[in-house]
Design a protein around this motif. Sequence first.
Motif, PDB file in Angstrom:
ATOM      1  N   UNK A 281       0.802  -1.225   0.000  1.00  0.00           N
ATOM      2  CA  UNK A 281       0.000   0.000   0.000  1.00  0.00           C
ATOM      3  C   UNK A 281       0.835   1.276   0.000  1.00  0.00           C
ATOM      4  N   UNK A 282       2.112   1.186   0.358  1.00  0.00           N
ATOM      5  CA  UNK A 282       2.933   2.400   0.468  1.00  0.00           C
ATOM      6  C   UNK A 282       4.005   2.521  -0.615  1.00  0.00           C
ATOM      7  N   UNK A 283       4.334   1.443  -1.309  1.00  0.00           N
ATOM      8  CA  UNK A 283       5.354   1.504  -2.356  1.00  0.00           C
ATOM      9  C   UNK A 283       4.762   2.070  -3.643  1.00  0.00           C
ATOM     10  N   UNK A 284       5.590   2.793  -4.402  1.00  0.00           N
ATOM     11  CA  UNK A 284       5.141   3.448  -5.622  1.00  0.00           C
ATOM     12  C   UNK A 284       6.015   3.050  -6.803  1.00  0.00           C
ATOM     13  N   UNK A 285       5.388   2.926  -7.971  1.00  0.00           N
ATOM     14  CA  UNK A 285       6.065   2.415  -9.161  1.00  0.00           C
ATOM     15  C   UNK A 285       6.881   3.490  -9.877  1.00  0.00           C
ATOM     16  N   UNK A 286       8.157   3.198 -10.084  1.00  0.00           N
ATOM     17  CA  UNK A 286       9.018   4.066 -10.896  1.00  0.00           C
ATOM     18  C   UNK A 286       8.792   3.793 -12.382  1.00  0.00           C
ATOM     19  N   UNK A 287       8.479   2.551 -12.702  1.00  0.00           N
ATOM     20  CA  UNK A 287       8.311   2.139 -14.100  1.00  0.00           C
ATOM     21  C   UNK A 287       7.195   2.917 -14.784  1.00  0.00           C
ATOM     22  N   UNK A 288       6.072   3.093 -14.105  1.00  0.00           N
ATOM     23  CA  UNK A 288       4.963   3.848 -14.675  1.00  0.00           C
ATOM     24  C   UNK A 288       5.126   5.345 -14.431  1.00  0.00           C
ATOM     25  N   UNK A 289       5.766   5.705 -13.321  1.00  0.00           N
ATOM     26  CA  UNK A 289       5.874   7.108 -12.949  1.00  0.00           C
ATOM     27  C   UNK A 289       6.740   7.941 -13.876  1.00  0.00           C
ATOM     28  N   UNK A 290       7.887   7.393 -14.283  1.00  0.00           N
ATOM     29  CA  UNK A 290       8.817   8.150 -15.129  1.00  0.00           C
ATOM     30  C   UNK A 290       8.196   8.522 -16.473  1.00  0.00           C
TER      31      UNK A 290
END
Length: 339
Positions: A281-290
């Motif tokens: 619930x707290x980790x966020x994706x770099x793959x989609x974010x960039x």
Amino acid sequence: MPKKRPDLTKLLKQHWFLLGIFFSILLAVLNPYIGAKGGPLKPEYTVKYGAVSIIFLLSGLTLNTESLHKVFKQYRLHSFIQLFTFVLIPVLVQGIAMCLWYAGVNVWILRGLITVGCMPPPVSSAVILTRAAGGNEAAALFNSVIGSLLGVILTPIILLFSLGSTTVVPLTQSVLQLSATVLLPLGIGRMFARLHDLSNPSPVRTTYTKPIIFGQIALLVVIYTTFCDAFYEHDMAVTATDVLITVILVVLLQAILSGLSFWIAIHQFTPQDTVAAVFCSTHKSLTLGVPILRIMYHGLSHASRTGLPLLIYHPCQLLLGSLIAPSLAKWTKGRRLPL
């Protein structure tokens, strides 16, 4: 009577993963080009389709059928994780950003922070950290995959409400990438595990220890290349003050989110499910974010400041998760959680 000196070999065996993290970061600092995107290691291929695929191949080998069947019935846990990810975090970050704006923090850094809050979970780090902490790996795997798919649709919508601007995420490309790096390796791992069980019928389940170690090594490779990318960003037109403020904000935000998720989940779920909830619930994706950041802020002079929170958030979540995983592992085994 003199105190017995701690066995150095035993300490190294117990804490080798933490030492590996700091050693990976040190290597990234010394020469980030080697593991950065476009460098000799070519992490855009070797890590994206190699190390990440290995993590899920090993998950398929170690997961048992009973866990997979059970996870589909855990509606409350899945609802909590997805609502925390796509509703609570964006609202909370929006409120924090408003307060920080009044305090004089750069508005473009705050826009980047809000964008991070709208991102879905990643598909690798949450799973491997949940496994390392003795949590519900099947639930972490299920929610990481579902969260990534939901993010393709929900993240642009949440960005529109949060920032007044948005972008379109390529659905077909995201599904194909998820299938190649997650679903296919997972299926192959389950197939080999099933063949092993059929060829070795025994009432006693085999404990797979080596695959877990290989999975942690694969995660170290992911951590190393992530920090290489972060340190190799020479074109970022940001000041030392921008970086310092962003690091402080990101660390505080992760601590708040992890603490809040743990505090809510501990009253609702088992220790194993709570661990999965905290990481997913707290980790966020770099793959989609960039890609989203590049599309939304391409050509703007403040684009580097906007991307800074995500570039810092990703390695920080890996580092923080790796630091708390041993304590959570003791807790899931019935021992008191050190505070």
